[in-house]
Write a protein that holds these residues in place. Structure first.
Motif, PDB file in Angstrom:
ATOM      1  N   SER A  27       0.835  -1.214   0.000  1.00  0.00           N
ATOM      2  CA  SER A  27       0.000   0.000   0.000  1.00  0.00           C
ATOM      3  C   SER A  27       0.860   1.251   0.000  1.00  0.00           C
ATOM      4  CB  SER A  27      -0.924   0.011   1.220  1.00  0.00           C
ATOM      5  OG  SER A  27      -1.844  -1.058   1.167  1.00  0.00           O
ATOM      6  N   ASN A  28       1.868   1.274   0.848  1.00  0.00           N
ATOM      7  CA  ASN A  28       2.712   2.460   0.966  1.00  0.00           C
ATOM      8  C   ASN A  28       3.634   2.664  -0.230  1.00  0.00           C
ATOM      9  OD1 ASN A  28       1.682   3.583   3.342  1.00  0.00           O
ATOM     10  ND2 ASN A  28       2.843   2.133   4.583  1.00  0.00           N
ATOM     11  N   ALA A  29       3.806   1.630  -1.034  1.00  0.00           N
ATOM     12  CA  ALA A  29       4.583   1.755  -2.273  1.00  0.00           C
ATOM     13  C   ALA A  29       3.693   2.164  -3.442  1.00  0.00           C
ATOM     14  CB  ALA A  29       5.293   0.436  -2.580  1.00  0.00           C
ATOM     15  N   GLY A  30       2.396   2.408  -3.162  1.00  0.00           N
ATOM     16  CA  GLY A  30       1.485   2.839  -4.221  1.00  0.00           C
ATOM     17  C   GLY A  30       0.663   1.725  -4.827  1.00  0.00           C
ATOM     18  N   ALA A  32      -2.307  -0.840  -5.573  1.00  0.00           N
ATOM     19  CA  ALA A  32      -3.764  -0.680  -5.570  1.00  0.00           C
ATOM     20  C   ALA A  32      -4.403  -1.874  -4.882  1.00  0.00           C
ATOM     21  CB  ALA A  32      -4.262  -0.528  -7.007  1.00  0.00           C
ATOM     22  N   VAL A  36      -4.819   3.780   0.426  1.00  0.00           N
ATOM     23  CA  VAL A  36      -4.022   4.808  -0.230  1.00  0.00           C
ATOM     24  C   VAL A  36      -2.936   5.241   0.751  1.00  0.00           C
ATOM     25  CG1 VAL A  36      -4.063   7.118  -1.243  1.00  0.00           C
ATOM     26  CG2 VAL A  36      -5.995   5.567  -1.608  1.00  0.00           C
ATOM     27  N   ALA A  37      -1.707   5.307   0.256  1.00  0.00           N
ATOM     28  CA  ALA A  37      -0.573   5.713   1.099  1.00  0.00           C
ATOM     29  C   ALA A  37      -0.727   7.164   1.533  1.00  0.00           C
ATOM     30  CB  ALA A  37       0.730   5.541   0.312  1.00  0.00           C
ATOM     31  N   LEU A 135      -3.160   2.680 -13.734  1.00  0.00           N
ATOM     32  CA  LEU A 135      -1.862   2.211 -13.251  1.00  0.00           C
ATOM     33  C   LEU A 135      -1.208   1.206 -14.195  1.00  0.00           C
ATOM     34  CD1 LEU A 135      -2.800   1.706  -9.491  1.00  0.00           C
ATOM     35  CD2 LEU A 135      -1.546   3.612 -10.497  1.00  0.00           C
ATOM     36  N   VAL A 158      -9.791   7.654  -5.353  1.00  0.00           N
ATOM     37  CA  VAL A 158      -8.516   7.564  -4.642  1.00  0.00           C
ATOM     38  C   VAL A 158      -8.335   8.779  -3.737  1.00  0.00           C
ATOM     39  CG1 VAL A 158      -6.008   7.398  -4.934  1.00  0.00           C
ATOM     40  CG2 VAL A 158      -7.529   6.189  -6.503  1.00  0.00           C
ATOM     41  N   ASP A 162      -9.651  12.692  -7.929  1.00  0.00           N
ATOM     42  CA  ASP A 162      -8.849  11.609  -8.522  1.00  0.00           C
ATOM     43  C   ASP A 162      -9.670  10.328  -8.535  1.00  0.00           C
ATOM     44  OD1 ASP A 162      -6.929   9.900  -9.492  1.00  0.00           O
ATOM     45  OD2 ASP A 162      -5.531  10.162  -7.822  1.00  0.00           O
TER      46      ASP A 162
END
Length: 174
Positions: A27-30, A32, A36-37, A135, A158, A162
């Motif tokens: 999650s923290n690396a983006g 899905a 959301v980070a 993505l 998001v 967005d």
């Protein structure tokens, strides 16, 4: 080096923490995967508990990939349909490969292991998943044999302003 995959592993504290760390790091690396980070482990924990409860009820199965050090490096949940007219396919969701292992083909390996697991379940003819548009995930899943069968524009918010498409993909197993 490849991952060792286990379907329906024993839910030990080490496995629980490994999946929780994986989900947080992805999650923290983006990634899905429903959050959301930035996100903390304690924000994800209640969702993981729900997944484990569904596993205990027999509604969901877990496939875990471990690296050579025995750490959880990849995971995916397979959820059965409860609607009597849709029991011939299952959902694949929360598809995760740890950021330190991305680019090694482990995502493709994970999807292959999930398809193999689904083929071993009596009556399952297809796997369905959804992914967040914008993505490039559709291209990745497409390269693994999934076909886009639907798209709901702007279904995933998001952040304010967005919105992303919810892309529906299917893998026939026959």
């Amino acid at each position: 080096m490849s991952l060792t995959f286990t379907l329906d592993p024993a839910v030990t504290p080490a496995l629980r923490d490994g999946v929780l760390d994986l989900w947080t790091d992805v999650s923290n690396a983006g990634g899905a995967v429903g959050f959301v980070a930035p996100v903390e482990r304690e924000t994800i924990r209640p969702e993981l508990v729900k997944h484990f409860a569904a596993m205990a009820d027999g509604r969901t199965r877990l496939l875990v990939g471990q690296d050579a050090d025995g750490r959880v490096a990849a995971a995916v949940f397979l959820a059965f349909n409860t609607h009597r007219l849709m029991t011939h396919w299952l959902w694949l969701y929360t598809v995760m490969v740890h950021p330190r292992h991305q680019g090694k083909g482990y995502g493709r390996d994970l999807l292959g292991a999930a398809a193999e697991a689904a083929r071993g379940i009596d009556g399952i003819e297809a796997i369905r998943l959804t992914c967040r548009g914008g993505l490039g995930l559709e291209r990745f899943y497409g390269s693994c044999g999934y076909k886009e069968v639907g798209r709901i524009p702007g279904a995933i918010r998001v952040a304010p302003g967005d919105d992303r498409d919810d892309v529906i993909m299917l893998l026939p197993l026959g």
